[in-house]
Design a protein around this motif. Structure first.
Motif, PDB file in Angstrom:
ATOM      1  N   ILE A 206      47.045  73.369  31.572  1.00 40.50           N
ATOM      2  CA  ILE A 206      46.443  73.271  32.746  1.00 40.50           C
ATOM      3  C   ILE A 206      44.941  73.430  32.818  1.00 40.50           C
ATOM      4  O   ILE A 206      44.246  72.875  33.540  1.00 40.50           O
TER       5      ILE A 206
ATOM      6  N   GLN B  93      49.085  82.949  31.595  1.00 39.92           N
ATOM      7  CA  GLN B  93      50.339  83.135  31.391  1.00 39.92           C
ATOM      8  C   GLN B  93      51.167  84.162  32.576  1.00 39.92           C
ATOM      9  O   GLN B  93      52.275  83.654  33.104  1.00 39.92           O
TER      10      GLN B  93
ATOM     11  N   GLU C  30      54.823  79.184  28.444  1.00 38.71           N
ATOM     12  CA  GLU C  30      54.143  79.392  29.569  1.00 38.71           C
ATOM     13  C   GLU C  30      52.611  79.472  29.029  1.00 38.71           C
ATOM     14  O   GLU C  30      51.603  78.967  29.748  1.00 38.71           O
TER      15      GLU C  30
ATOM     16  N   ILE D 134      51.508  81.924  35.687  1.00 41.38           N
ATOM     17  CA  ILE D 134      52.720  80.991  35.383  1.00 41.38           C
ATOM     18  C   ILE D 134      53.931  81.605  35.468  1.00 41.38           C
ATOM     19  O   ILE D 134      54.881  80.924  36.253  1.00 41.38           O
TER      20      ILE D 134
ATOM     21  N   ALA E  78      51.703  76.029  28.721  1.00 41.09           N
ATOM     22  CA  ALA E  78      51.438  75.152  29.897  1.00 41.09           C
ATOM     23  C   ALA E  78      50.122  75.648  30.422  1.00 41.09           C
ATOM     24  O   ALA E  78      49.227  74.808  31.024  1.00 41.09           O
ATOM     25  N   GLY E  79      49.690  76.909  30.093  1.00 41.30           N
ATOM     26  CA  GLY E  79      48.184  77.112  30.684  1.00 41.30           C
ATOM     27  C   GLY E  79      47.123  76.589  29.797  1.00 41.30           C
ATOM     28  O   GLY E  79      46.009  76.262  30.548  1.00 41.30           O
TER      29      GLY E  79
END
Length: 130
Positions: free
Chosen positions: A18, A119, A11, A122, A14-15
């Motif tokens: 992004i 996080q 997570e 997400i 992924a942040g």
């Protein structure tokens, strides 16, 4: 607990992705130069490396029972991480500033902070979709 650690790690990663994607889109509008895009991507790689290093140190320190080891290991790991980061930035600024925009590298490295802040959002989005 290990499954939760992997989810949390993904997570945050992924942040970071992004944040970098948003920075790349903004750079495309404001200052579309290949060196800026390369700098942002290098900054993302550095922030991912820093985050995975921090996650590994925390996991190792949670497994140990020695408080003295934990204090020393986290301090030396943090110092080593920032020395390597400073060395990479110095090399980029001194030798490769035509390939990697140094300011873009620094902005890309802020992805580790953005990933940590994003996080919870997400996590909620993933839980909502399940």
């Amino acid at each position: 607990m290990i499954k939760e650690d992997k989810k949390l790690t993904l997570e945050v990663a992924a942040g970071i992705g992004i944040f970098t994607g948003a920075a790349l889109l903004l750079a495309l509008i404001i200052y579309p130069r290949p060196s800026v895009f390369a700098g942002l991507l290098l900054g993302m790689v550095l922030s991912l490396a820093m985050f995975f290093s921090m996650a590994a140190v925390v996991k190792l320190c949670l497994k140990t029972q020695s408080k003295k080891f934990t204090v020393m290991f986290t301090a030396t790991s943090s110092l080593a991480r920032y020395m390597i980061l400073f060395a990479v930035l110095l090399v980029v600024v001194r030798k490769y500033s035509d390939l990697f925009q140094p300011i873009a590298v620094v902005i890309g490295m802020f992805g580790v902070k953005a990933g940590a802040f994003m996080q919870p959002l997400i996590h909620r989005m993933i839980q909502k979709n399940k």
